[in-house]
Scaffold this motif. Structure first.
Motif, PDB file in Angstrom:
ATOM      1  N   HIS A  32       0.841  -1.175   0.000  1.00  0.00           N
ATOM      2  CA  HIS A  32       0.000   0.000   0.000  1.00  0.00           C
ATOM      3  C   HIS A  32       0.887   1.239   0.000  1.00  0.00           C
ATOM      4  O   HIS A  32       2.104   1.147   0.083  1.00  0.00           O
ATOM      5  N   CYS A  33       0.271   2.400  -0.110  1.00  0.00           N
ATOM      6  CA  CYS A  33       1.003   3.662  -0.132  1.00  0.00           C
ATOM      7  C   CYS A  33       0.813   4.410   1.179  1.00  0.00           C
ATOM      8  O   CYS A  33      -0.261   4.375   1.772  1.00  0.00           O
ATOM      9  N   ILE A  34       1.861   5.097   1.591  1.00  0.00           N
ATOM     10  CA  ILE A  34       1.787   6.047   2.688  1.00  0.00           C
ATOM     11  C   ILE A  34       2.205   7.408   2.148  1.00  0.00           C
ATOM     12  O   ILE A  34       3.256   7.528   1.521  1.00  0.00           O
ATOM     13  N   GLY A  35       1.400   8.412   2.380  1.00  0.00           N
ATOM     14  CA  GLY A  35       1.698   9.748   1.896  1.00  0.00           C
ATOM     15  C   GLY A  35       1.649  10.783   2.999  1.00  0.00           C
ATOM     16  O   GLY A  35       0.992  10.590   4.030  1.00  0.00           O
ATOM     17  N   TRP A  36       2.367  11.868   2.780  1.00  0.00           N
ATOM     18  CA  TRP A  36       2.320  13.035   3.649  1.00  0.00           C
ATOM     19  C   TRP A  36       1.667  14.187   2.888  1.00  0.00           C
ATOM     20  O   TRP A  36       2.001  14.443   1.722  1.00  0.00           O
ATOM     21  N   PHE A  37       0.762  14.861   3.565  1.00  0.00           N
ATOM     22  CA  PHE A  37       0.045  15.996   3.009  1.00  0.00           C
ATOM     23  C   PHE A  37       0.123  17.148   4.003  1.00  0.00           C
ATOM     24  O   PHE A  37       0.390  16.939   5.186  1.00  0.00           O
ATOM     25  N   ARG A  38      -0.102  18.351   3.525  1.00  0.00           N
ATOM     26  CA  ARG A  38      -0.106  19.501   4.421  1.00  0.00           C
ATOM     27  C   ARG A  38      -1.164  20.498   3.972  1.00  0.00           C
ATOM     28  O   ARG A  38      -1.547  20.549   2.804  1.00  0.00           O
ATOM     29  N   GLN A  39      -1.612  21.299   4.928  1.00  0.00           N
ATOM     30  CA  GLN A  39      -2.610  22.313   4.642  1.00  0.00           C
ATOM     31  C   GLN A  39      -2.290  23.572   5.439  1.00  0.00           C
ATOM     32  O   GLN A  39      -2.260  23.546   6.668  1.00  0.00           O
ATOM     33  N   ALA A  49       4.749  14.198  -0.126  1.00  0.00           N
ATOM     34  CA  ALA A  49       5.620  13.075  -0.466  1.00  0.00           C
ATOM     35  C   ALA A  49       4.885  11.778  -0.220  1.00  0.00           C
ATOM     36  O   ALA A  49       3.937  11.721   0.564  1.00  0.00           O
ATOM     37  N   SER A  50       5.338  10.715  -0.873  1.00  0.00           N
ATOM     38  CA  SER A  50       4.727   9.409  -0.677  1.00  0.00           C
ATOM     39  C   SER A  50       5.731   8.313  -0.959  1.00  0.00           C
ATOM     40  O   SER A  50       6.757   8.536  -1.619  1.00  0.00           O
ATOM     41  N   LEU A  51       5.437   7.126  -0.458  1.00  0.00           N
ATOM     42  CA  LEU A  51       6.231   5.949  -0.773  1.00  0.00           C
ATOM     43  C   LEU A  51       5.328   4.738  -0.894  1.00  0.00           C
ATOM     44  O   LEU A  51       4.220   4.707  -0.373  1.00  0.00           O
ATOM     45  N   TYR A  52       5.841   3.741  -1.602  1.00  0.00           N
ATOM     46  CA  TYR A  52       5.137   2.494  -1.827  1.00  0.00           C
ATOM     47  C   TYR A  52       5.726   1.451  -0.894  1.00  0.00           C
ATOM     48  O   TYR A  52       6.892   1.078  -1.016  1.00  0.00           O
ATOM     49  N   ILE A  53       4.911   0.979   0.042  1.00  0.00           N
ATOM     50  CA  ILE A  53       5.388   0.019   1.035  1.00  0.00           C
ATOM     51  C   ILE A  53       5.833  -1.286   0.377  1.00  0.00           C
ATOM     52  O   ILE A  53       6.725  -1.966   0.876  1.00  0.00           O
ATOM     53  N   THR A  58       9.762   6.495  -4.302  1.00  0.00           N
ATOM     54  CA  THR A  58       9.168   7.631  -3.618  1.00  0.00           C
ATOM     55  C   THR A  58       8.795   8.702  -4.623  1.00  0.00           C
ATOM     56  O   THR A  58       9.334   8.754  -5.729  1.00  0.00           O
ATOM     57  N   VAL A  59       7.865   9.568  -4.232  1.00  0.00           N
ATOM     58  CA  VAL A  59       7.443  10.689  -5.052  1.00  0.00           C
ATOM     59  C   VAL A  59       7.391  11.923  -4.173  1.00  0.00           C
ATOM     60  O   VAL A  59       6.904  11.868  -3.044  1.00  0.00           O
ATOM     61  N   TYR A  60       7.884  13.053  -4.703  1.00  0.00           N
ATOM     62  CA  TYR A  60       7.902  14.308  -3.964  1.00  0.00           C
ATOM     63  C   TYR A  60       7.260  15.414  -4.782  1.00  0.00           C
ATOM     64  O   TYR A  60       7.408  15.482  -6.009  1.00  0.00           O
ATOM     65  N   ASP A  61       6.575  16.295  -4.086  1.00  0.00           N
ATOM     66  CA  ASP A  61       6.122  17.517  -4.726  1.00  0.00           C
ATOM     67  C   ASP A  61       7.334  18.388  -5.045  1.00  0.00           C
ATOM     68  O   ASP A  61       8.327  18.392  -4.302  1.00  0.00           O
ATOM     69  N   ASP A  62       7.256  19.141  -6.140  1.00  0.00           N
ATOM     70  CA  ASP A  62       8.385  19.965  -6.552  1.00  0.00           C
ATOM     71  C   ASP A  62       8.806  20.970  -5.479  1.00  0.00           C
ATOM     72  O   ASP A  62       9.979  21.333  -5.399  1.00  0.00           O
ATOM     73  N   SER A  63       7.873  21.401  -4.658  1.00  0.00           N
ATOM     74  CA  SER A  63       8.171  22.417  -3.662  1.00  0.00           C
ATOM     75  C   SER A  63       9.090  21.921  -2.553  1.00  0.00           C
ATOM     76  O   SER A  63       9.669  22.739  -1.830  1.00  0.00           O
ATOM     77  N   VAL A  64       9.233  20.601  -2.403  1.00  0.00           N
ATOM     78  CA  VAL A  64      10.033  20.056  -1.307  1.00  0.00           C
ATOM     79  C   VAL A  64      11.183  19.182  -1.787  1.00  0.00           C
ATOM     80  O   VAL A  64      11.963  18.692  -0.958  1.00  0.00           O
ATOM     81  N   PRO A 111       1.334  11.685  -4.452  1.00  0.00           N
ATOM     82  CA  PRO A 111       0.591  12.463  -3.447  1.00  0.00           C
ATOM     83  C   PRO A 111      -0.328  13.522  -4.027  1.00  0.00           C
ATOM     84  O   PRO A 111      -1.155  14.079  -3.292  1.00  0.00           O
ATOM     85  N   SER A 112      -0.187  13.817  -5.329  1.00  0.00           N
ATOM     86  CA  SER A 112      -1.141  14.714  -5.966  1.00  0.00           C
ATOM     87  C   SER A 112      -2.510  14.059  -6.152  1.00  0.00           C
ATOM     88  O   SER A 112      -3.495  14.760  -6.404  1.00  0.00           O
ATOM     89  N   LEU A 113      -2.566  12.739  -6.026  1.00  0.00           N
ATOM     90  CA  LEU A 113      -3.803  11.990  -6.207  1.00  0.00           C
ATOM     91  C   LEU A 113      -4.446  11.736  -4.843  1.00  0.00           C
ATOM     92  O   LEU A 113      -4.475  10.603  -4.351  1.00  0.00           O
ATOM     93  N   ARG A 114      -4.950  12.771  -4.248  1.00  0.00           N
ATOM     94  CA  ARG A 114      -5.505  12.664  -2.902  1.00  0.00           C
ATOM     95  C   ARG A 114      -6.662  11.679  -2.817  1.00  0.00           C
ATOM     96  O   ARG A 114      -6.869  11.064  -1.764  1.00  0.00           O
ATOM     97  N   GLY A 115      -7.405  11.530  -3.914  1.00  0.00           N
ATOM     98  CA  GLY A 115      -8.538  10.626  -3.916  1.00  0.00           C
ATOM     99  C   GLY A 115      -8.171   9.169  -3.727  1.00  0.00           C
ATOM    100  O   GLY A 115      -9.038   8.353  -3.403  1.00  0.00           O
ATOM    101  N   ASN A 116      -6.898   8.822  -3.925  1.00  0.00           N
ATOM    102  CA  ASN A 116      -6.456   7.447  -3.738  1.00  0.00           C
ATOM    103  C   ASN A 116      -6.236   7.096  -2.271  1.00  0.00           C
ATOM    104  O   ASN A 116      -6.071   5.927  -1.945  1.00  0.00           O
TER     105      ASN A 116
END
Length: 130
Positions: A32-39, A49-53, A58-64, A111-116
């Motif tokens: 499964h995936c674990i992601g970090w989000f912020r608001q 950011a996210s990773l696949y267990i 891993t995947v990162y937003d360009d801002s970080v 992590p851009s796919l929040r619906g997942n």
């Protein structure tokens, strides 16, 4: 019952570092995936950011990219977000989230796919002052 709990937030000066932790429990599947989000106040929740267990990608937003790093521990029950060179614009509530079972690759974890993401923690506050 699948649960996630964030910790490690706090207040730091610009240029400082923090490490966030996401403790998971109740997941009966391995892949499964674990992601970090912020608001931030007044803004939409964004993927960080996210990773696949089931792998190592891993995947990162360009801002970080180049500043934040996502990883998991040996027991694969805790995911970390190491945040370096923090900026005031990094301020926000940080959430850990998890998808259900994933069969293919890191693409589903983006992590851009929040619906997942189906399961969410309650958040931990990060404040960066200039």
């Amino acid at each position: 019952q699948e649960q996630l709990a964030e910790s490690g937030g706090g207040s730091v000066q610009a240029g400082g570092s923090l490490r966030l932790s996401c403790k998971t429990s109740g997941f009966i599947y391995s892949n499964h995936c674990i992601g970090w989000f912020r608001q931030a106040p007044g803004k939409e929740r964004e993927g960080v950011a996210s990773l696949y267990i089931g792998g190592t990608a891993t995947v990162y937003d360009d801002s970080v990219k180049g500043r934040f790093f996502i990883s998991r521990d040996r027991g694969k029950d805790t995911v970390y977000l190491q945040m370096n060179s923090l900026k005031p614009e990094d301020t926000g509530m940080y959430y850990c989230a998890a998808t259900g079972l994933v069969y293919d690759s890191i693409r589903y974890c983006d992590p851009s796919l929040r619906g997942n993401y189906e399961y969410w923690g309650q958040g931990t506050q990060v404040t960066v002052s200039s």
